[in-house]
Design a protein around this motif. Structure first.
Motif, PDB file in Angstrom:
ATOM      1  N   THR A 274       0.856  -1.190   0.000  1.00 25.75           N
ATOM      2  CA  THR A 274       0.000   0.000   0.000  1.00 25.75           C
ATOM      3  C   THR A 274       0.886   1.231   0.000  1.00 25.75           C
ATOM      4  O   THR A 274       1.910   1.279   0.694  1.00 25.75           O
ATOM      5  CB  THR A 274      -0.928   0.018   1.229  1.00 25.75           C
ATOM      6  OG1 THR A 274      -1.820  -1.097   1.171  1.00 25.75           O
ATOM      7  CG2 THR A 274      -1.739   1.308   1.278  1.00 25.75           C
TER       8      THR A 274
ATOM      9  N   VAL B  34       0.599   5.558   0.319  1.00 30.67           N
ATOM     10  CA  VAL B  34      -0.181   6.767   0.573  1.00 30.67           C
ATOM     11  C   VAL B  34       0.469   7.907  -0.187  1.00 30.67           C
ATOM     12  O   VAL B  34       1.687   8.125  -0.085  1.00 30.67           O
ATOM     13  CB  VAL B  34      -0.233   7.084   2.079  1.00 30.67           C
ATOM     14  CG1 VAL B  34      -0.925   8.434   2.323  1.00 30.67           C
ATOM     15  CG2 VAL B  34      -0.970   5.978   2.830  1.00 30.67           C
TER      16      VAL B  34
ATOM     17  N   ILE C   6      -3.484   4.905  -2.074  1.00 34.82           N
ATOM     18  CA  ILE C   6      -4.422   5.706  -1.300  1.00 34.82           C
ATOM     19  C   ILE C   6      -4.032   7.165  -1.482  1.00 34.82           C
ATOM     20  O   ILE C   6      -2.909   7.562  -1.128  1.00 34.82           O
ATOM     21  CB  ILE C   6      -4.400   5.338   0.191  1.00 34.82           C
ATOM     22  CG1 ILE C   6      -4.830   3.876   0.391  1.00 34.82           C
ATOM     23  CG2 ILE C   6      -5.303   6.271   0.991  1.00 34.82           C
ATOM     24  CD1 ILE C   6      -4.704   3.398   1.827  1.00 34.82           C
TER      25      ILE C   6
ATOM     26  N   THR D  55      -4.431  11.345  -0.976  1.00 38.93           N
ATOM     27  CA  THR D  55      -4.934  12.358  -0.062  1.00 38.93           C
ATOM     28  C   THR D  55      -5.114  13.657  -0.830  1.00 38.93           C
ATOM     29  O   THR D  55      -4.364  13.964  -1.758  1.00 38.93           O
ATOM     30  CB  THR D  55      -3.997  12.600   1.137  1.00 38.93           C
ATOM     31  OG1 THR D  55      -2.838  13.323   0.707  1.00 38.93           O
ATOM     32  CG2 THR D  55      -3.572  11.297   1.775  1.00 38.93           C
TER      33      THR D  55
ATOM     34  N   VAL E 298      -6.192  11.525   8.686  1.00 41.93           N
ATOM     35  CA  VAL E 298      -5.376  10.677   7.817  1.00 41.93           C
ATOM     36  C   VAL E 298      -4.969   9.390   8.529  1.00 41.93           C
ATOM     37  O   VAL E 298      -5.056   8.289   7.959  1.00 41.93           O
ATOM     38  CB  VAL E 298      -4.128  11.433   7.324  1.00 41.93           C
ATOM     39  CG1 VAL E 298      -3.200  10.485   6.566  1.00 41.93           C
ATOM     40  CG2 VAL E 298      -4.518  12.600   6.446  1.00 41.93           C
TER      41      VAL E 298
ATOM     42  N   ARG F 282      -7.993   6.988   9.040  1.00 40.99           N
ATOM     43  CA  ARG F 282      -8.518   6.454   7.780  1.00 40.99           C
ATOM     44  C   ARG F 282      -7.558   5.441   7.158  1.00 40.99           C
ATOM     45  O   ARG F 282      -7.977   4.380   6.686  1.00 40.99           O
ATOM     46  CB  ARG F 282      -8.784   7.597   6.800  1.00 40.99           C
ATOM     47  CG  ARG F 282      -9.453   7.167   5.512  1.00 40.99           C
ATOM     48  CD  ARG F 282     -10.944   6.926   5.696  1.00 40.99           C
ATOM     49  NE  ARG F 282     -11.502   6.205   4.550  1.00 40.99           N
ATOM     50  CZ  ARG F 282     -11.705   6.751   3.344  1.00 40.99           C
ATOM     51  NH1 ARG F 282     -11.403   8.024   3.122  1.00 40.99           N
ATOM     52  NH2 ARG F 282     -12.218   6.026   2.368  1.00 40.99           N
ATOM     53  N   VAL F 283      -6.273   5.750   7.130  1.00 40.20           N
ATOM     54  CA  VAL F 283      -5.317   4.818   6.529  1.00 40.20           C
ATOM     55  C   VAL F 283      -5.243   3.531   7.337  1.00 40.20           C
ATOM     56  O   VAL F 283      -5.201   2.431   6.778  1.00 40.20           O
ATOM     57  CB  VAL F 283      -3.926   5.467   6.382  1.00 40.20           C
ATOM     58  CG1 VAL F 283      -2.891   4.434   5.933  1.00 40.20           C
ATOM     59  CG2 VAL F 283      -3.977   6.618   5.381  1.00 40.20           C
TER      60      VAL F 283
ATOM     61  N   THR G 137      -6.202  -0.245   5.903  1.00 42.45           N
ATOM     62  CA  THR G 137      -5.165  -1.287   5.847  1.00 42.45           C
ATOM     63  C   THR G 137      -5.303  -2.297   6.995  1.00 42.45           C
ATOM     64  O   THR G 137      -4.360  -3.033   7.278  1.00 42.45           O
ATOM     65  CB  THR G 137      -3.762  -0.644   5.908  1.00 42.45           C
ATOM     66  OG1 THR G 137      -3.642   0.112   7.124  1.00 42.45           O
ATOM     67  CG2 THR G 137      -3.514   0.257   4.713  1.00 42.45           C
TER      68      THR G 137
ATOM     69  N   ALA H  56       0.788   1.589   5.815  1.00 43.28           N
ATOM     70  CA  ALA H  56       1.224   1.556   4.417  1.00 43.28           C
ATOM     71  C   ALA H  56       2.717   1.273   4.325  1.00 43.28           C
ATOM     72  O   ALA H  56       3.512   1.821   5.097  1.00 43.28           O
ATOM     73  CB  ALA H  56       0.915   2.889   3.742  1.00 43.28           C
TER      74      ALA H  56
ATOM     75  N   VAL I 207       4.877   5.805   2.002  1.00 43.65           N
ATOM     76  CA  VAL I 207       4.216   7.102   1.926  1.00 43.65           C
ATOM     77  C   VAL I 207       5.067   7.955   0.996  1.00 43.65           C
ATOM     78  O   VAL I 207       6.287   8.040   1.162  1.00 43.65           O
ATOM     79  CB  VAL I 207       4.090   7.773   3.303  1.00 43.65           C
ATOM     80  CG1 VAL I 207       3.543   9.190   3.154  1.00 43.65           C
ATOM     81  CG2 VAL I 207       3.192   6.953   4.225  1.00 43.65           C
TER      82      VAL I 207
ATOM     83  N   VAL J 234       1.470   6.326   9.924  1.00 44.44           N
ATOM     84  CA  VAL J 234       0.769   5.343   9.095  1.00 44.44           C
ATOM     85  C   VAL J 234       1.726   4.450   8.321  1.00 44.44           C
ATOM     86  O   VAL J 234       1.290   3.603   7.542  1.00 44.44           O
ATOM     87  CB  VAL J 234      -0.216   6.030   8.120  1.00 44.44           C
ATOM     88  CG1 VAL J 234      -1.153   6.947   8.864  1.00 44.44           C
ATOM     89  CG2 VAL J 234       0.509   6.789   7.013  1.00 44.44           C
TER      90      VAL J 234
END
Length: 341
Positions: free
Chosen positions: A149, A151, A175, A177, A203, A206-207, A211, A216, A219, A234
Motif C-alpha cells: 500500500t 499513501v 491511497i 490524499t 489521515v 482512515r489509513v 489497511t 502503508a 508514503v 501510518v
C-alpha cells in the motif's frame, strides 16, 4: 537567435522575460533540440524565486528541464540520436548549466529519450518527469511490489497521478490524499483505491482502517512540513516515508523519537537519483515506455499555454488548481491562442 525565457532577478512570475538569445552549435555530448512543448515543474517556480535546493549561479538566469521536440544537430561523440528524431528531454541536469524554456535548446544527450511512436509533443513534455519520479522512488529505490500500500500526498499533481498508475501497474494499492472534496472524483477515476479528504478526515485513522491496522509500506510525500508527524504514524513496520517535495514551505520535523523509535525509514528523493545514472534511466525509460504501449500509463495534461504567456502559466501552476501537467507550447500561434506544434 531563439526566443528564450530568462529572469534577471529573483521574484514572482513578473520577473520572467522572453528575450532573443543566440544559440551556439552543440558541444561534445550535447544535442540541439527544436523545442515544441515544455513541461512545467514546481522546481522552476522555486528556482525563479530563489527557494530551490540550488540558487542561480548568475543573472540573467534560465529555466526548464523537461521538454519535447526534434533533434536539429548533434555534438561530437553523441550516438543513438540523429537529426529529425522526435525526442523528449528529462530532468537530469542543473538549470545553471542547461535550460529548455526556449524555441531551441542545447541539452546533454544523456538527458534525452526517444519519444514513443504516437506520442505527440505535448504528451511528450508531460509524461516523463511524473512517471520517472514515481517509478524511481517507489519501484527502483523502494522495491514496491504487489500487495503493498502507498499513501500519496499532492495526489492530483502530475507526479501524484503517475504514482497512482505506477502502483496499479505493479499490483500495489494507492491511497490518495487531497485537501478538499473538489478533486476526489478525479482521483478515484485516475485509479486511487481510496481518497482521504484531509479537511474532513483524519489521515491516520482512515489509513489504518483501510489497511486493517497494518499501515502503508510506502508514503510518497510532496508536502513535508509538520504533517510528516502524522504521515509517519501510518508507515507500516519497516516501511519507507519518501519526501520528494516541500510544498508546505515549513520546517519538517523528524518524528522518529516522538513515536518511540519505530522501524521507520525516512528519506529524501529527487528524480536525479535515476536520471543521472545511465543504467537506471535505461530501466526507468523501459518501464514507462512499456506502460505507455499497453495503455496502463498516459499523460494527463490539465492546460496548455503558449510561450508568450509563460508568466501566466507560472501563476496558474502556483495557484495549485490543476489536475495533472501544465504544458507550454512553442511555435506559431493559432486562432485559439495556443501554439501549433
Amino acid at each position: 537567435m531563439a526566443r528564450t525565457v530568462r529572469f534577471h532577478e529573483y521574484g514572482g512570475a513578473d520577473v520572467l522575460r522572453i528575450e532573443d538569445v543566440e544559440v551556439a552549435a552543440p558541444g561534445p555530448g550535447d544535442v540541439l533540440i527544436r523545442v515544441d512543448a515544455i513541461g512545467l515543474n514546481r522546481a522552476e517556480v522555486l528556482f525563479r524565486g530563489g527557494h530551490y535546493i540550488e540558487g542561480a549561479r548568475e543573472f540573467p538566469a534560465r529555466l526548464g528541464a523537461e521538454a519535447a521536440g526534434v533533434v536539429e544537430a548533434v555534438g561530437a561523440g553523441v550516438t543513438g540520436f540523429r537529426v529529425g528524431d522526435a525526442v523528449s528531454v528529462v530532468p537530469a541536469f542543473s538549470m545553471n548549466d542547461y535550460a529548455v524554456y526556449a524555441e531551441r535548446a542545447i541539452v546533454p544527450a544523456a538527458a534525452v529519450v526517444h519519444r514513443p511512436e504516437g506520442l505527440d509533443a505535448i504528451a511528450g513534455a508531460a509524461v516523463w518527469m511524473p512517471y520517472l519520479t514515481a517509478y524511481g522512488a517507489l519501484v527502483d529505490v523502494g522495491g514496491m511490489r504487489a500487495g503493498d500500500t502507498v499513501v500519496l500526498t499532492a495526489a492530483s499533481s502530475s507526479v501524484g497521478l503517475a504514482a497512482i498508475r505506477t502502483a496499479r501497474r505493479v499490483g500495489a494499492v494507492p491511497i490518495a490524499t487531497t485537501r478538499t472534496e473538489a478533486k476526489k472524483d478525479a482521483l478515484l477515476k485516475a485509479g486511487a483505491a481510496a481518497v482521504v479528504v484531509t479537511e474532513k478526515e483524519d489521515v491516520v485513522e482512515r489509513v489504518r482502517a483501510l489497511t486493517d491496522g497494518r499501515g502503508a509500506e510506502f508514503v510518497f510525500d510532496a508536502v513535508a512540513g509538520p504533517g510528516v508527524a502524522d504521515l509517519a504514524k501510518v508507515v507500516a513496520p519497516g516501511g519507507t516515508l519518501f519526501l520528494y517535495g516541500a510544498l508546505s514551505g515549513e520546517v519538517t520535523p523528524y518524528p522518529g523519537f516522538d513515536l518511540g523509535m519505530p522501524a521507520l525509514n525516512i528519506r529524501t528523493y529527487t528524480l536525479h537519483e535515476v536520471t543521472t545514472v545511465p543504467e537506471r534511466l535505461r530501466r526507468a525509460e523501459a518501464f514507462v515506455a512499456s506502460g505507455l504501449r499497453t495503455g496502463a500509463f498516459e499523460p494527463v495534461v490539465d492546460r496548455t499555454f503558449p510561450l508568450e504567456d509563460i508568466a501566466d502559466a507560472h501563476r496558474y501552476l502556483e495557484a495549485g488548481r490543476q489536475v495533472g501537467k501544465i504544458v507550454v507550447t512553442v511555435g506559431a500561434r493559432t486562432d485559439d491562442g495556443d501554439a501549433a506544434v
